[in-house]
Design a protein around this motif. Structure first.
Motif, PDB file in Angstrom:
ATOM      1  N   GLU A 129      82.658  52.070  71.300  1.00 45.67           N
ATOM      2  CA  GLU A 129      81.742  51.924  70.391  1.00 45.67           C
ATOM      3  C   GLU A 129      80.520  50.952  70.620  1.00 45.67           C
ATOM      4  N   ASP A 130      81.222  49.691  70.686  1.00 49.94           N
ATOM      5  CA  ASP A 130      80.411  48.514  70.854  1.00 49.94           C
ATOM      6  C   ASP A 130      79.322  48.797  72.135  1.00 49.94           C
ATOM      7  N   MET A 131      79.959  49.353  73.065  1.00 44.56           N
ATOM      8  CA  MET A 131      78.914  49.587  74.374  1.00 44.56           C
ATOM      9  C   MET A 131      77.964  50.558  73.952  1.00 44.56           C
ATOM     10  N   GLU A 132      78.442  51.487  73.493  1.00 45.45           N
ATOM     11  CA  GLU A 132      77.344  52.804  73.049  1.00 45.45           C
ATOM     12  C   GLU A 132      76.191  52.015  72.048  1.00 45.45           C
ATOM     13  N   LYS A 133      76.465  51.236  71.152  1.00 47.28           N
ATOM     14  CA  LYS A 133      75.480  50.608  70.235  1.00 47.28           C
ATOM     15  C   LYS A 133      74.720  49.601  71.166  1.00 47.28           C
ATOM     16  N   LEU A 134      75.107  48.687  72.175  1.00 46.76           N
ATOM     17  CA  LEU A 134      74.345  47.924  73.127  1.00 46.76           C
ATOM     18  C   LEU A 134      73.410  48.978  73.929  1.00 46.76           C
ATOM     19  N   PHE A 135      73.770  50.168  74.160  1.00 48.41           N
ATOM     20  CA  PHE A 135      73.026  50.896  74.911  1.00 48.41           C
ATOM     21  C   PHE A 135      71.892  51.417  74.240  1.00 48.41           C
ATOM     22  N   ILE A 136      72.257  52.088  72.984  1.00 47.76           N
ATOM     23  CA  ILE A 136      71.073  52.357  72.287  1.00 47.76           C
ATOM     24  C   ILE A 136      69.926  51.571  71.718  1.00 47.76           C
ATOM     25  N   ALA A 137      70.464  50.275  71.306  1.00 50.29           N
ATOM     26  CA  ALA A 137      69.689  48.975  71.222  1.00 50.29           C
ATOM     27  C   ALA A 137      68.883  48.835  72.549  1.00 50.29           C
ATOM     28  N   TYR A 138      69.275  48.679  73.586  1.00 44.95           N
ATOM     29  CA  TYR A 138      68.669  48.488  74.814  1.00 44.95           C
ATOM     30  C   TYR A 138      67.646  49.646  75.080  1.00 44.95           C
ATOM     31  N   ARG A 139      68.030  50.967  74.884  1.00 43.58           N
ATOM     32  CA  ARG A 139      67.244  52.091  75.106  1.00 43.58           C
ATOM     33  C   ARG A 139      65.726  51.915  74.350  1.00 43.58           C
ATOM     34  N   ILE A 140      66.016  51.305  73.139  1.00 42.44           N
ATOM     35  CA  ILE A 140      64.938  51.368  72.220  1.00 42.44           C
ATOM     36  C   ILE A 140      63.910  50.215  72.497  1.00 42.44           C
ATOM     37  N   ILE A 141      64.785  49.009  72.390  1.00 44.41           N
ATOM     38  CA  ILE A 141      63.969  47.717  72.543  1.00 44.41           C
ATOM     39  C   ILE A 141      63.433  47.432  74.114  1.00 44.41           C
ATOM     40  N   GLY A 142      64.135  47.905  75.000  1.00 50.26           N
ATOM     41  CA  GLY A 142      63.746  47.856  76.410  1.00 50.26           C
ATOM     42  C   GLY A 142      62.665  48.635  76.965  1.00 50.26           C
ATOM     43  N   THR A 143      62.056  49.755  75.989  1.00 56.88           N
ATOM     44  CA  THR A 143      61.156  50.563  76.676  1.00 56.88           C
ATOM     45  C   THR A 143      59.709  49.876  76.428  1.00 56.88           C
ATOM     46  N   LYS A 144      58.986  50.025  77.282  1.00 59.85           N
ATOM     47  CA  LYS A 144      57.772  49.049  77.513  1.00 59.85           C
ATOM     48  C   LYS A 144      56.790  49.657  76.347  1.00 59.85           C
ATOM     49  N   TRP A 145      56.329  48.603  75.639  1.00 63.22           N
ATOM     50  CA  TRP A 145      55.633  48.435  74.629  1.00 63.22           C
ATOM     51  C   TRP A 145      56.165  48.913  73.277  1.00 63.22           C
ATOM     52  N   THR A 146      57.425  49.059  73.220  1.00 59.78           N
ATOM     53  CA  THR A 146      58.192  49.283  71.767  1.00 59.78           C
ATOM     54  C   THR A 146      58.088  47.955  70.963  1.00 59.78           C
ATOM     55  N   ILE A 147      58.420  46.681  71.640  1.00 51.74           N
ATOM     56  CA  ILE A 147      58.433  45.649  70.915  1.00 51.74           C
ATOM     57  C   ILE A 147      56.901  45.287  70.173  1.00 51.74           C
ATOM     58  N   HIS A 148      56.100  45.485  71.007  1.00 54.30           N
ATOM     59  CA  HIS A 148      54.627  45.398  70.702  1.00 54.30           C
ATOM     60  C   HIS A 148      54.288  46.138  69.423  1.00 54.30           C
ATOM     61  N   ILE A 149      54.734  47.091  69.536  1.00 55.94           N
ATOM     62  CA  ILE A 149      54.394  48.268  68.430  1.00 55.94           C
ATOM     63  C   ILE A 149      55.073  47.846  67.195  1.00 55.94           C
TER      64      ILE A 149
END
Length: 112
Positions: free
Chosen positions: A15-35
């Motif tokens: 469950e923790d691994m899935e949460k980390l992968f979801i977070a990484y998929r979101i914030i690891g996508t280029k421009w997401t943090i900028h937006i």
């Protein structure tokens, strides 16, 4: 005398691994943090977001905003008279955006 704290490491649950992968998929996508950072200052029109991130293409910005809506981090509001579309962070998006200044501070603390 040097005292070293012992760290207790635990293995990550599935469950923790899935949460980390979801977070990484979101914030690891280029421009997401900028937006997210741009919207953390309040609701914005598409053009205002685009102006605040000059290097992003309109096609990519549109895609990222749709992805962020899908992840319930951004909501799209249609205002009538005159018709305008505004983007703003959801409470979930606000919670994620609070980490951005920490990331920026982390870099400045250790870049000396």
């Amino acid at each position: 005398m040097l005292i070293i704290r012992k760290r207790v490491y635990r293995s990550l649950s599935t469950e923790d691994m899935e949460k980390l992968f979801i977070a990484y998929r979101i914030i690891g996508t280029k421009w997401t943090i900028h937006i997210l950072f741009t919207l953390s200052y309040g609701p914005k029109k598409f053009g205002e977001i685009s102006d605040s991130i000059p290097s992003i293409s309109e096609m990519i910005l549109s895609k990222r905003l749709k992805d962020l809506q899908h992840d319930h981090l951004v909501k799209r509001i249609i205002l009538r008279r005159p018709t305008q579309i505004i983007y703003e962070l959801t409470p979930k998006g606000v919670a994620l955006a609070t980490f951005i200044p920490c990331l920026m501070d982390w870099d400045t603390r250790f870049s000396k």
